[in-house]
Design an enzyme around this catalytic site. Sequence first.
Site, PDB file in Angstrom:
ATOM      1  N   GLU A   1       0.833  -1.212   0.000  1.00  0.00           N
ATOM      2  CA  GLU A   1       0.000   0.000   0.000  1.00  0.00           C
ATOM      3  C   GLU A   1       0.861   1.253   0.000  1.00  0.00           C
ATOM      4  O   GLU A   1       1.786   1.379   0.799  1.00  0.00           O
ATOM      5  CB  GLU A   1      -0.911  -0.020   1.236  1.00  0.00           C
ATOM      6  CG  GLU A   1      -2.252   0.600   1.013  1.00  0.00           C
ATOM      7  CD  GLU A   1      -3.113  -0.175   0.005  1.00  0.00           C
ATOM      8  OE1 GLU A   1      -3.092   0.194  -1.192  1.00  0.00           O
ATOM      9  OE2 GLU A   1      -3.799  -1.119   0.409  1.00  0.00           O
ATOM     10  N   HIS A   2       0.506   2.150  -0.918  1.00  0.00           N
ATOM     11  CA  HIS A   2       1.224   3.416  -1.157  1.00  0.00           C
ATOM     12  C   HIS A   2       2.605   3.176  -1.758  1.00  0.00           C
ATOM     13  O   HIS A   2       3.441   4.078  -1.771  1.00  0.00           O
ATOM     14  CB  HIS A   2       1.304   4.275   0.118  1.00  0.00           C
ATOM     15  CG  HIS A   2      -0.020   4.882   0.475  1.00  0.00           C
ATOM     16  ND1 HIS A   2      -0.465   6.062  -0.061  1.00  0.00           N
ATOM     17  CD2 HIS A   2      -1.016   4.440   1.292  1.00  0.00           C
ATOM     18  CE1 HIS A   2      -1.683   6.333   0.416  1.00  0.00           C
ATOM     19  NE2 HIS A   2      -2.042   5.360   1.234  1.00  0.00           N
TER      20      HIS A   2
ATOM     21  N   ASP B   1       2.849   2.123  -4.964  1.00  0.00           N
ATOM     22  CA  ASP B   1       2.806   2.262  -6.439  1.00  0.00           C
ATOM     23  C   ASP B   1       3.513   3.522  -6.923  1.00  0.00           C
ATOM     24  O   ASP B   1       4.306   3.469  -7.856  1.00  0.00           O
ATOM     25  CB  ASP B   1       1.373   2.111  -7.013  1.00  0.00           C
ATOM     26  CG  ASP B   1       0.370   3.159  -6.589  1.00  0.00           C
ATOM     27  OD1 ASP B   1       0.641   3.909  -5.626  1.00  0.00           O
ATOM     28  OD2 ASP B   1      -0.709   3.232  -7.228  1.00  0.00           O
TER      29      ASP B   1
ATOM     30  N   SER C   1     -26.468   8.819 -15.709  1.00  0.00           N
ATOM     31  CA  SER C   1     -26.162   7.739 -14.773  1.00  0.00           C
ATOM     32  C   SER C   1     -27.347   7.424 -13.876  1.00  0.00           C
ATOM     33  O   SER C   1     -28.129   8.319 -13.529  1.00  0.00           O
ATOM     34  CB  SER C   1     -24.965   8.163 -13.908  1.00  0.00           C
ATOM     35  OG  SER C   1     -24.922   7.401 -12.724  1.00  0.00           O
TER      36      SER C   1
ATOM     37  N   LEU D   1     -12.862   1.626  -3.262  1.00  0.00           N
ATOM     38  CA  LEU D   1     -12.806   0.417  -4.081  1.00  0.00           C
ATOM     39  C   LEU D   1     -12.661   0.790  -5.563  1.00  0.00           C
ATOM     40  O   LEU D   1     -12.973   0.010  -6.451  1.00  0.00           O
ATOM     41  CB  LEU D   1     -14.045  -0.453  -3.847  1.00  0.00           C
ATOM     42  CG  LEU D   1     -14.245  -0.916  -2.402  1.00  0.00           C
ATOM     43  CD1 LEU D   1     -15.566  -1.684  -2.243  1.00  0.00           C
ATOM     44  CD2 LEU D   1     -13.086  -1.783  -1.919  1.00  0.00           C
TER      45      LEU D   1
ATOM     46  N   SER E   1     -14.078   3.254  -7.573  1.00  0.00           N
ATOM     47  CA  SER E   1     -15.192   3.536  -8.477  1.00  0.00           C
ATOM     48  C   SER E   1     -14.745   4.501  -9.582  1.00  0.00           C
ATOM     49  O   SER E   1     -15.245   4.421 -10.703  1.00  0.00           O
ATOM     50  CB  SER E   1     -16.399   4.090  -7.723  1.00  0.00           C
ATOM     51  OG  SER E   1     -16.033   5.199  -6.958  1.00  0.00           O
TER      52      SER E   1
ATOM     53  N   GLU F   1      -6.925  10.947 -14.772  1.00  0.00           N
ATOM     54  CA  GLU F   1      -7.197  11.227 -13.361  1.00  0.00           C
ATOM     55  C   GLU F   1      -6.182  12.231 -12.810  1.00  0.00           C
ATOM     56  O   GLU F   1      -6.527  13.150 -12.075  1.00  0.00           O
ATOM     57  CB  GLU F   1      -7.193   9.923 -12.549  1.00  0.00           C
ATOM     58  CG  GLU F   1      -7.426  10.150 -11.073  1.00  0.00           C
ATOM     59  CD  GLU F   1      -8.447   9.223 -10.439  1.00  0.00           C
ATOM     60  OE1 GLU F   1      -8.996   8.354 -11.134  1.00  0.00           O
ATOM     61  OE2 GLU F   1      -8.690   9.404  -9.233  1.00  0.00           O
TER      62      GLU F   1
ATOM     63  N   ASP G   1      -4.747   1.373  -9.411  1.00  0.00           N
ATOM     64  CA  ASP G   1      -6.198   1.178  -9.555  1.00  0.00           C
ATOM     65  C   ASP G   1      -6.582   0.939 -11.017  1.00  0.00           C
ATOM     66  O   ASP G   1      -7.305  -0.008 -11.332  1.00  0.00           O
ATOM     67  CB  ASP G   1      -6.958   2.398  -9.020  1.00  0.00           C
ATOM     68  CG  ASP G   1      -6.614   2.696  -7.572  1.00  0.00           C
ATOM     69  OD1 ASP G   1      -6.010   1.827  -6.919  1.00  0.00           O
ATOM     70  OD2 ASP G   1      -6.938   3.794  -7.103  1.00  0.00           O
TER      71      ASP G   1
ATOM     72  N   TYR H   1      -3.316  12.501   0.848  1.00  0.00           N
ATOM     73  CA  TYR H   1      -2.627  11.671  -0.151  1.00  0.00           C
ATOM     74  C   TYR H   1      -1.453  12.415  -0.811  1.00  0.00           C
ATOM     75  O   TYR H   1      -0.332  11.899  -0.876  1.00  0.00           O
ATOM     76  CB  TYR H   1      -3.637  11.246  -1.225  1.00  0.00           C
ATOM     77  CG  TYR H   1      -3.115  10.221  -2.205  1.00  0.00           C
ATOM     78  CD1 TYR H   1      -3.134   8.865  -1.912  1.00  0.00           C
ATOM     79  CD2 TYR H   1      -2.609  10.619  -3.439  1.00  0.00           C
ATOM     80  CE1 TYR H   1      -2.668   7.924  -2.826  1.00  0.00           C
ATOM     81  CE2 TYR H   1      -2.140   9.687  -4.352  1.00  0.00           C
ATOM     82  CZ  TYR H   1      -2.175   8.342  -4.042  1.00  0.00           C
ATOM     83  OH  TYR H   1      -1.715   7.420  -4.946  1.00  0.00           O
TER      84      TYR H   1
HETATM   85  C1  GLA Z   1      -5.171   5.035  -4.081  1.00  0.00           C
HETATM   86  C2  GLA Z   1      -4.416   5.427  -5.336  1.00  0.00           C
HETATM   87  C3  GLA Z   1      -3.451   4.312  -5.750  1.00  0.00           C
HETATM   88  C4  GLA Z   1      -2.567   3.897  -4.583  1.00  0.00           C
HETATM   89  C5  GLA Z   1      -3.393   3.634  -3.327  1.00  0.00           C
HETATM   90  C6  GLA Z   1      -2.534   3.387  -2.122  1.00  0.00           C
HETATM   91  O1  GLA Z   1      -5.997   3.940  -4.331  1.00  0.00           O
HETATM   92  O2  GLA Z   1      -5.307   5.692  -6.394  1.00  0.00           O
HETATM   93  O3  GLA Z   1      -2.683   4.738  -6.859  1.00  0.00           O
HETATM   94  O4  GLA Z   1      -1.571   4.857  -4.345  1.00  0.00           O
HETATM   95  O5  GLA Z   1      -4.255   4.720  -3.042  1.00  0.00           O
HETATM   96  O6  GLA Z   1      -1.828   2.192  -2.246  1.00  0.00           O
END
Ligand code: GLA
Length: 385
Positions: free
Chosen positions: A34-35, A37, A68, A125, A127, A160, A172, A222
Amino acid sequence: MDFVYLKKDFARLYGNSEDSRIFFAPGRINLIGEHTDYNGGFVFPCALSFGTYAICRARKDSFVNLASANFPEKVSLDLADFSYQMADGWTNYAKGVLHELISNGYRIGGADIYVHGDIPNGAGLSSSASLELLIGVVFDTLFGCGIDRVRLVKMCQKAENQFMGINCGIMDQYAVGMGMEDMALLLDCNKVQHKYVPLKLGNNKILIANTNKRRGLADSAYNTRRAECEAAVAALRQRLDINYLCELDPDTFERNKDLINDPTVAKRAEHIVYENTRALEAVSALEAGDLLKFGQLMNASHISLRDLYDVTGAELDALAEAAWNVDGTLGSRMTGAGFGGCTVSLVNENKVDEFTQKVGAAYREQTGLTADFYVADVGGGATEL
Ligand code: GLA
């Protein structure tokens, strides 16, 4: 998903549903890593069987109509001239992808599109990545662009980052675009290459628990975390020739961490370096059938995200800690960016009811909130149905 209703809604909006086509893009969970990437490291996500559907039809002109079932905003935009508009809400994600397709020279035309999502919104998740890949695959297919899937994934990430202004990494969009049924992906975010790893979980299930505390990536910490990681790299570069924290193994990090003066930055870097190693160890454990070890690494990941990276918060901690106390839980951790959202837990299939009861009750008592639980079904990537 009830396609009959989807078609009726489409016909109500756009006259009839003749020649309409249906597409799907999943949500995702991340099992560990996690974190890492955006630090050039490893992640281990999988796609879910729930996600976002589009019913659509190409048009002969250059207008894209978007509506939608989940949100009130509707737009009719001309591909020749459109821009981000705050008031257009969710449709901006679609516009970002259209903008990428056009600026990369793909010849696309207009379309009528109706979107229906079943990913709980704001639950971490993905979306948004799901919607981006959905739109990407819809236009790629309707107009025969033949875009390589990893290229499309990168374009969606850029949409994004640049159109929406959210500085996410590639995990993601990659998981949503490249997911495969019953497989997780070990993704090397530096090389942007993956291998599929079968999710052989024996008599265990992956359980998703939603804190139901909304989290927003854009207005969260973030981007601060990203900046802290960059500050750590800058400090370490006084002695080491690196571009990303994940180029360091724990030993090299320990020998050089004295270069980082700011204790907060040092904690962030420590999480990243060890989390990256944990992701690889977890995949080896899974491949060796050692689910106990996999679970322990999940727990260690949560603790590091709580104590060093500081992205869990009271709600995710309450869910994970309650899960650790339930017999039959092999491991539990937050998934995604953090600051609310969901946990994932590896739980014996005979203990799933006990888990939801006990964790749900402990969570309610501690936070006053009600959690939702789902058994994760691991599905495939974005596609026409
Ligand atoms: C979010 C970001 C991903 C990643 C995660 C943490 O989902 O969109 O790119 O950095 O947080 O792992």
